[in-house]
Structures are given as structure tokens and as C-alpha cells.
Design a protein around this motif. Structure first.
Motif, PDB file in Angstrom:
ATOM      1  N   GLU A 239      13.720 117.089  -0.246  1.00 28.23           N
ATOM      2  CA  GLU A 239      13.687 116.903   1.254  1.00 28.23           C
ATOM      3  C   GLU A 239      12.485 117.357   2.196  1.00 28.23           C
ATOM      4  OE1 GLU A 239      16.849 117.232   4.945  1.00 28.23           O
ATOM      5  OE2 GLU A 239      17.217 118.012   3.203  1.00 28.23           O
ATOM      6  N   ASP A 240      11.750 116.142   2.669  1.00 28.55           N
ATOM      7  CA  ASP A 240      10.559 116.446   3.360  1.00 28.55           C
ATOM      8  C   ASP A 240       9.407 116.903   2.488  1.00 28.55           C
ATOM      9  OD1 ASP A 240      12.075 116.428   5.780  1.00 28.55           O
ATOM     10  OD2 ASP A 240      12.496 118.394   6.072  1.00 28.55           O
ATOM     11  N   ARG A 241       9.452 116.838   1.372  1.00 27.73           N
ATOM     12  CA  ARG A 241       8.419 116.989   0.433  1.00 27.73           C
ATOM     13  C   ARG A 241       7.721 115.856  -0.179  1.00 27.73           C
ATOM     14  NH1 ARG A 241       9.075 122.395  -3.041  1.00 27.73           N
ATOM     15  NH2 ARG A 241       6.752 122.186  -3.022  1.00 27.73           N
ATOM     16  N   LEU A 242       8.187 114.660   0.146  1.00 26.47           N
ATOM     17  CA  LEU A 242       7.766 113.279  -0.297  1.00 26.47           C
ATOM     18  C   LEU A 242       7.132 112.589   0.610  1.00 26.47           C
ATOM     19  CD1 LEU A 242      10.795 112.354  -2.814  1.00 26.47           C
ATOM     20  CD2 LEU A 242       8.740 113.448  -3.196  1.00 26.47           C
ATOM     21  N   GLY A 243       6.131 111.585   0.037  1.00 25.48           N
ATOM     22  CA  GLY A 243       5.589 110.627   1.290  1.00 25.48           C
ATOM     23  C   GLY A 243       6.822 109.896   2.271  1.00 25.48           C
ATOM     24  N   ALA A 244       6.192 109.401   3.392  1.00 30.13           N
ATOM     25  CA  ALA A 244       6.997 108.919   4.382  1.00 30.13           C
ATOM     26  C   ALA A 244       7.432 107.376   3.854  1.00 30.13           C
ATOM     27  CB  ALA A 244       6.101 108.822   5.662  1.00 30.13           C
ATOM     28  N   ASP A 245       6.781 106.773   2.733  1.00 27.79           N
ATOM     29  CA  ASP A 245       7.176 105.769   2.567  1.00 27.79           C
ATOM     30  C   ASP A 245       8.203 105.836   1.078  1.00 27.79           C
ATOM     31  OD1 ASP A 245       5.634 106.891   0.416  1.00 27.79           O
ATOM     32  OD2 ASP A 245       4.421 104.710   0.062  1.00 27.79           O
ATOM     33  N   THR A 246       8.844 106.875   0.825  1.00 33.04           N
ATOM     34  CA  THR A 246       9.642 107.167  -0.231  1.00 33.04           C
ATOM     35  C   THR A 246      11.245 107.543   0.271  1.00 33.04           C
ATOM     36  OG1 THR A 246       7.889 108.001  -1.671  1.00 33.04           O
ATOM     37  CG2 THR A 246       9.886 108.536  -2.535  1.00 33.04           C
ATOM     38  N   ASP A 247      12.121 106.844  -0.296  1.00 35.75           N
ATOM     39  CA  ASP A 247      13.546 107.048  -0.017  1.00 35.75           C
ATOM     40  C   ASP A 247      14.038 107.593  -1.289  1.00 35.75           C
ATOM     41  OD1 ASP A 247      13.288 105.574   2.498  1.00 35.75           O
ATOM     42  OD2 ASP A 247      13.336 103.566   1.540  1.00 35.75           O
ATOM     43  N   ILE A 248      15.081 108.730  -0.880  1.00 34.39           N
ATOM     44  CA  ILE A 248      15.811 109.383  -1.866  1.00 34.39           C
ATOM     45  C   ILE A 248      17.165 108.740  -1.909  1.00 34.39           C
ATOM     46  CG2 ILE A 248      16.692 111.649  -2.769  1.00 34.39           C
ATOM     47  CD1 ILE A 248      14.250 112.929  -1.361  1.00 34.39           C
ATOM     48  N   VAL A 249      17.753 107.978  -2.808  1.00 34.58           N
ATOM     49  CA  VAL A 249      19.207 107.443  -2.997  1.00 34.58           C
ATOM     50  C   VAL A 249      19.755 108.033  -4.093  1.00 34.58           C
ATOM     51  CG1 VAL A 249      20.165 105.380  -3.155  1.00 34.58           C
ATOM     52  CG2 VAL A 249      17.774 105.446  -2.140  1.00 34.58           C
ATOM     53  N   PRO A 250      21.125 108.537  -3.709  1.00 36.09           N
ATOM     54  CA  PRO A 250      21.900 109.149  -4.936  1.00 36.09           C
ATOM     55  C   PRO A 250      22.771 107.866  -5.711  1.00 36.09           C
ATOM     56  CG  PRO A 250      22.947 109.397  -2.869  1.00 36.09           C
ATOM     57  CD  PRO A 250      21.753 108.769  -2.664  1.00 36.09           C
ATOM     58  N   LEU A 251      23.241 108.004  -6.754  1.00 36.98           N
ATOM     59  CA  LEU A 251      23.977 107.196  -7.652  1.00 36.98           C
ATOM     60  C   LEU A 251      24.856 107.947  -8.385  1.00 36.98           C
ATOM     61  CD1 LEU A 251      24.898 104.170  -8.147  1.00 36.98           C
ATOM     62  CD2 LEU A 251      22.750 104.030  -9.782  1.00 36.98           C
ATOM     63  N   TYR A 252      26.286 107.894  -8.162  1.00 34.29           N
ATOM     64  CA  TYR A 252      27.278 108.467  -9.190  1.00 34.29           C
ATOM     65  C   TYR A 252      28.519 107.793  -9.032  1.00 34.29           C
ATOM     66  CZ  TYR A 252      27.659 111.346  -4.757  1.00 34.29           C
ATOM     67  OH  TYR A 252      27.795 112.029  -3.637  1.00 34.29           O
ATOM     68  N   GLY A 253      29.395 108.056  -9.883  1.00 36.68           N
ATOM     69  CA  GLY A 253      30.701 107.376  -9.799  1.00 36.68           C
ATOM     70  C   GLY A 253      31.671 107.674  -8.683  1.00 36.68           C
ATOM     71  N   GLN A 254      31.356 108.757  -7.913  1.00 38.22           N
ATOM     72  CA  GLN A 254      32.374 108.861  -6.800  1.00 38.22           C
ATOM     73  C   GLN A 254      31.991 108.059  -5.452  1.00 38.22           C
ATOM     74  OE1 GLN A 254      35.248 110.357  -7.006  1.00 38.22           O
ATOM     75  NE2 GLN A 254      34.791 110.451  -9.198  1.00 38.22           N
ATOM     76  N   LEU A 255      30.655 107.769  -5.557  1.00 36.21           N
ATOM     77  CA  LEU A 255      30.303 106.852  -4.356  1.00 36.21           C
ATOM     78  C   LEU A 255      30.917 105.690  -4.027  1.00 36.21           C
ATOM     79  CD1 LEU A 255      26.282 107.062  -4.657  1.00 36.21           C
ATOM     80  CD2 LEU A 255      27.707 108.323  -2.945  1.00 36.21           C
ATOM     81  N   ASP A 256      31.433 105.119  -2.846  1.00 33.82           N
ATOM     82  CA  ASP A 256      31.940 103.942  -2.858  1.00 33.82           C
ATOM     83  C   ASP A 256      31.005 102.800  -3.244  1.00 33.82           C
ATOM     84  OD1 ASP A 256      30.135 103.088  -0.589  1.00 33.82           O
ATOM     85  OD2 ASP A 256      31.357 104.196   0.779  1.00 33.82           O
ATOM     86  N   ASN A 257      31.598 101.535  -3.128  1.00 31.40           N
ATOM     87  CA  ASN A 257      31.141 100.483  -3.883  1.00 31.40           C
ATOM     88  C   ASN A 257      29.657  99.986  -3.017  1.00 31.40           C
ATOM     89  OD1 ASN A 257      32.961 100.291  -5.832  1.00 31.40           O
ATOM     90  ND2 ASN A 257      34.192  98.535  -4.893  1.00 31.40           N
ATOM     91  N   ARG A 258      29.904  99.989  -1.707  1.00 26.34           N
ATOM     92  CA  ARG A 258      28.566  99.597  -0.782  1.00 26.34           C
ATOM     93  C   ARG A 258      27.539 100.685  -1.177  1.00 26.34           C
ATOM     94  NH1 ARG A 258      29.911  98.533   4.970  1.00 26.34           N
ATOM     95  NH2 ARG A 258      31.017  97.025   4.065  1.00 26.34           N
ATOM     96  N   ALA A 259      27.822 101.815  -1.306  1.00 25.44           N
ATOM     97  CA  ALA A 259      26.459 102.838  -1.508  1.00 25.44           C
ATOM     98  C   ALA A 259      26.257 102.614  -2.994  1.00 25.44           C
ATOM     99  CB  ALA A 259      27.236 104.308  -1.430  1.00 25.44           C
ATOM    100  N   GLN A 260      26.965 102.415  -3.837  1.00 25.75           N
ATOM    101  CA  GLN A 260      26.315 102.143  -5.259  1.00 25.75           C
ATOM    102  C   GLN A 260      25.631 100.841  -5.425  1.00 25.75           C
ATOM    103  OE1 GLN A 260      29.472 102.071  -8.099  1.00 25.75           O
ATOM    104  NE2 GLN A 260      30.007 104.114  -8.141  1.00 25.75           N
ATOM    105  N   ASP A 261      25.994  99.808  -4.783  1.00 24.91           N
ATOM    106  CA  ASP A 261      25.346  98.647  -4.769  1.00 24.91           C
ATOM    107  C   ASP A 261      24.146  98.638  -4.024  1.00 24.91           C
ATOM    108  OD1 ASP A 261      27.268  97.460  -6.004  1.00 24.91           O
ATOM    109  OD2 ASP A 261      28.346  96.494  -4.433  1.00 24.91           O
ATOM    110  N   ALA A 262      23.981  99.494  -2.781  1.00 26.99           N
ATOM    111  CA  ALA A 262      22.664  99.761  -2.139  1.00 26.99           C
ATOM    112  C   ALA A 262      21.744 100.438  -2.889  1.00 26.99           C
ATOM    113  CB  ALA A 262      23.027 100.261  -1.000  1.00 26.99           C
ATOM    114  N   ALA A 263      22.395 101.205  -3.840  1.00 30.11           N
ATOM    115  CA  ALA A 263      21.441 102.229  -4.725  1.00 30.11           C
ATOM    116  C   ALA A 263      20.606 101.181  -5.738  1.00 30.11           C
ATOM    117  CB  ALA A 263      22.035 103.266  -5.225  1.00 30.11           C
ATOM    118  N   ILE A 264      21.314 100.157  -6.116  1.00 33.60           N
ATOM    119  CA  ILE A 264      20.684  99.603  -7.326  1.00 33.60           C
ATOM    120  C   ILE A 264      19.771  98.268  -6.901  1.00 33.60           C
ATOM    121  CG2 ILE A 264      22.263 100.074  -8.941  1.00 33.60           C
ATOM    122  CD1 ILE A 264      23.351  97.324  -8.917  1.00 33.60           C
TER     123      ILE A 264
END
Length: 369
Positions: A239-264
Motif C-alpha cells: 500500500e502506497d509503495r507502488l506507482g499511481a498507475d498500478t492496482d492491487i487486486v485480491p483473488l481467492y475462493g471466499q470472494l463473491d463472484n463479481r469480485a472474482q470476475d473483476a480480478a481476472i
């Protein structure tokens, strides 16, 4: 299906051979490396098979995310939305219609289909994708399908596919089925090693490797961590240590379908994405724009303890097969780089395959079903 509309991928070269094999007998094994295109091209190529008739092809995927992604990609290739020629079905979610010829399901759905009606009416073929994962539902589903084929449906085609599989052993299980191998992957992957120092937490080592990779390489990054806890801690360290053009996205089984689909989904134009994932991203999905994979070398597997009657999650070293699958995520759409957080010499000591879940799991749920 007119193959002229299908993209040309490494597996395309063996599709005619596979078609001939399934025309002459009721089972086959396909071994194709990551990025070969087997998940999406094989079912579409079989739509023209004379033996299919009015029947459906059922494609089994080990995870819900992979099932949805495979169905959407195949539907896109035929110019449709899921629910037409290609549909998917899983617990609490169904996108099918009377026109559906390819039905993508999670592994437990097939077992329920067979238990509900062992003749599998309307099903002409069952394809087991990523079978090397040897999940409990996958193994149980294949056992049931073999029973159906042997006793009720000798015309039922069974196809077992994997990127890393002992094809000869599976072929023996399928009464000597032919083993068809697709060589090569879509793009080369440069495998590098960056050993995690003793005593350093995996989150710290991953955060350091990610910062270095983002500085040295182009494109988005997919990082494999053992579980949700490590993903959250790694995200905190970035957090706050990457460039402004970089997004951090989690992807694991407990996320809902919408969050998983957005990650890929691919990163927006002009931006980069860092996907922090568990083994859920190991097989059958493509994240456009990812050209760097960083592998912690760890995964979390369930272990049943008969003495206590409880199942616990244990953090273990990945198998060679899993490491190869993870590295292959970097070469899906362009030449890539895979960075492994261990010494090159340690790869030889990894187990060849992940132990079959049926050897470690609590089987009471299967018996009660």
C-alpha cells in the motif's frame, strides 16, 4: 462448428487426431501444456462430431471461477453470450437454455447429475479438465462416469485433459484409451529463481519481489500466495509503495463472484494490475496483460485428522505440476517471466503431483450424499 472461426493455438494441431480417436472409441486422454488452448478449443471442435447427434458435451472444471471464465470465452468465440450454445451450471447459478450444446459445470454437479439419473440422458460426452488436480469430486465423478459407461451407456464419450498428467496411468484406467499429446505452449516463459531468505515471512518476500518485478518488467503481475491471510498482509505491505498507475487486486475462493470476475479482467488502458491470488488462479483462466508470475511455492491444502474428526488447513510446498501450471500463466497471451521464490535446486525435491484429495479428505460428506 466451423474451425475457421477458432483461434490457432498449439492444441489446434492435434484436434483432428483427437476427433478420430473419439470417433473410433469411447474414451481418450489429452495432455497439453498451459496456454495450449485445450479448455476452450476442444469442446468447440467436437461440436461437429457425428457421434454427438442431439446430445450435449459436459465440461467439468475444478473451480467456479474457471467454469464461468471458460463458458464466457467459448461463448465469445461463437459470437454469443453464455446461455446459448455454451452455458454453465453450478450451485446457486445457472446460465443454460434448450439450445445449450456445451455445458460447463463444477465437478460436484456431474456427480449429482449421475445420482439423479444414471443414464445421463441427453449427454453425449463428458470432459474432465485439469484432472491432474485430483480433487475429491473429480475422482468421484470419473468413477461414476466409468460405471455409467460400462453398464448403461457404452456410447458415452469420456475425455480426460490436463497440462501435467501421467497420461499412461489414466489411459490404463480408461481401458487403454489413446493418449494424445500437444507439444509447446503459446508463448515462451523465462523461469527465474529468487530464494526467500530463511526467517523472512512469505508476505515480506513477495512484496519485495513484486516491487522489483514492477520496476524491471512491463505488464501486469500475478502473484501466488498460500491463502487469504497472506494476500491481505502482502497488500498491506504494498500500500502506497507502488506507482499511481498500478492496482492491487485480491483473488481467492471466499470472494463473491463479481469480485472474482473483476480480478481476472484485463487492466484498463494505461494501468497495470497486481493480482494477489491463491491456487484458484492456477488453472483454466487467462488474465490478459499478465506477463509476470511470482510464485511463493506454497499452497494450503485440507487434511483430515481421524483422531479428532476434524479437517484442518495445512500450508505445504507446491508440487512440480502446480509450479509448472503457475509458471504457465505468464505465457498465455505474450512471452512472459516466472519468478520462483526458492532455489533452482529445490525444484527437484518437490513432489511430482499434488496428492489426490481422496487420500487426505473426510469422505463422510460423499457417503452421505
Amino acid at each position: 462448428m466451423n474451425r475457421g472461426i477458432l483461434p490457432e493455438l498449439p492444441v489446434s494441431a492435434v484436434l483432428p487426431v483427437l476427433g478420430e480417436a473419439l470417433a473410433g472409441r469411447n474414451s481418450a486422454v489429452l495432455v497439453a501444456p498451459p496456454g495450449a488452448g485445450k479448455t476452450t478449443l476442444v469442446p468447440l471442435a467436437l461440436l461437429d462430431a457425428p457421434w454427438l447427434g442431439e446430445g450435449r458435451i459436459v465440461l467439468l472444471e475444478p473451480r467456479r471461477l474457471a467454469a464461468r471464465a471458460a463458458a464466457r470465452r467459448m461463448a465469445e468465440l461463437v459470437g454469443e453470450e453464455p446461455g446459448g450454445t455454451v452455458g454453465y451450471a453450478m450451485r446457486m447459478e445457472n446460465r443454460t437454455s434448450a439450445r445449450t450444446k456445451i455445458l460447463v459445470v463444477t465437478e460436484g454437479v456431474l456427480s449429482r447429475m449421475i445420482l439423479d439419473d444414471p443414464e445421463l440422458p441427453g449427454v453425449a460426452a463428458v470432459i474432465f479438465d485439469e484432472f491432474h488436480e485430483r480433487s475429491l469430486d473429480g475422482d468421484f465423478g470419473l468413477a461414476l462416469a466409468l460405471d455409467v459407461q460400462g453398464a448403461l451407456r457404452p456410447d458415452l464419450r469420456l475425455l480426460v485433459m490436463s497440462a501435467t498428467l501421467d497420461g499412461a496411468r489414466v489411459a490404463k484406467l480408461l481401458a487403454g484409451a489413446p493418449v494424445i499429446e500437444s507439444e509447446g505452449r503459446a508463448f515462451p516463459v523465462d523461469i527465474r529463481y529468487d530464494e526467500r531468505p530463511a526467517g523472512m515471512a512469505v508476505e515480506d518476500a513477495m512484496a519485495k519481489a513484486l516491487r522489483s518485478a514492477l520496476a524491471a518488467e512491463q505488464g501486469s503481475v500475478l502473484a501466488f500466495l498460500p491463502g487469504q491471510r497472506e494476500i491481505e498482509r502482502t497488500a498491506e505491505r504494498l500500500e502506497d509503495r507502488l506507482g499511481a498507475d498500478t492496482d492491487i487486486v485480491p483473488l481467492y475462493g471466499q470472494l463473491d463472484n463479481r469480485a472474482q470476475d473483476a480480478a481476472i479482467k484485463p487492466a484498463p488502458a494505461g494501468r497495470r494490475k497486481v493480482v494477489l491470488a491463491t491456487s484458484i488462479a492456477e488453472t483454466s483462466i487467462t488474465i490478459d496483460g499478465v506477463r509476470v508470475v511470482i510464485d511463493s511455492g506454497l499452497s494450503r491444502l485440507p487434511r483430515y485428522e481421524p483422531a479428532s474428526g476434524l479437517t484442518r488447513l495445512e500450508t505445504v510446498r507446491v508440487s512440480k505440476a502446480s509450479a509448472d501450471q503457475r509458471a504457465g500463466r505468464a505465457g498465455r497471451t505474450q512471452p512472459g517471466v516466472a519468478i520462483r521464490l526458492w532455489r533452482a535446486e529445490q525444484t527437484a525435491a518437490l513432489p511430482a503431483f499434488t496428492p489426490p484429495e481422496i487420500l487426505e479428505a473426510d469422505l463422510s460428506g460423499v457417503l452421505l450424499d
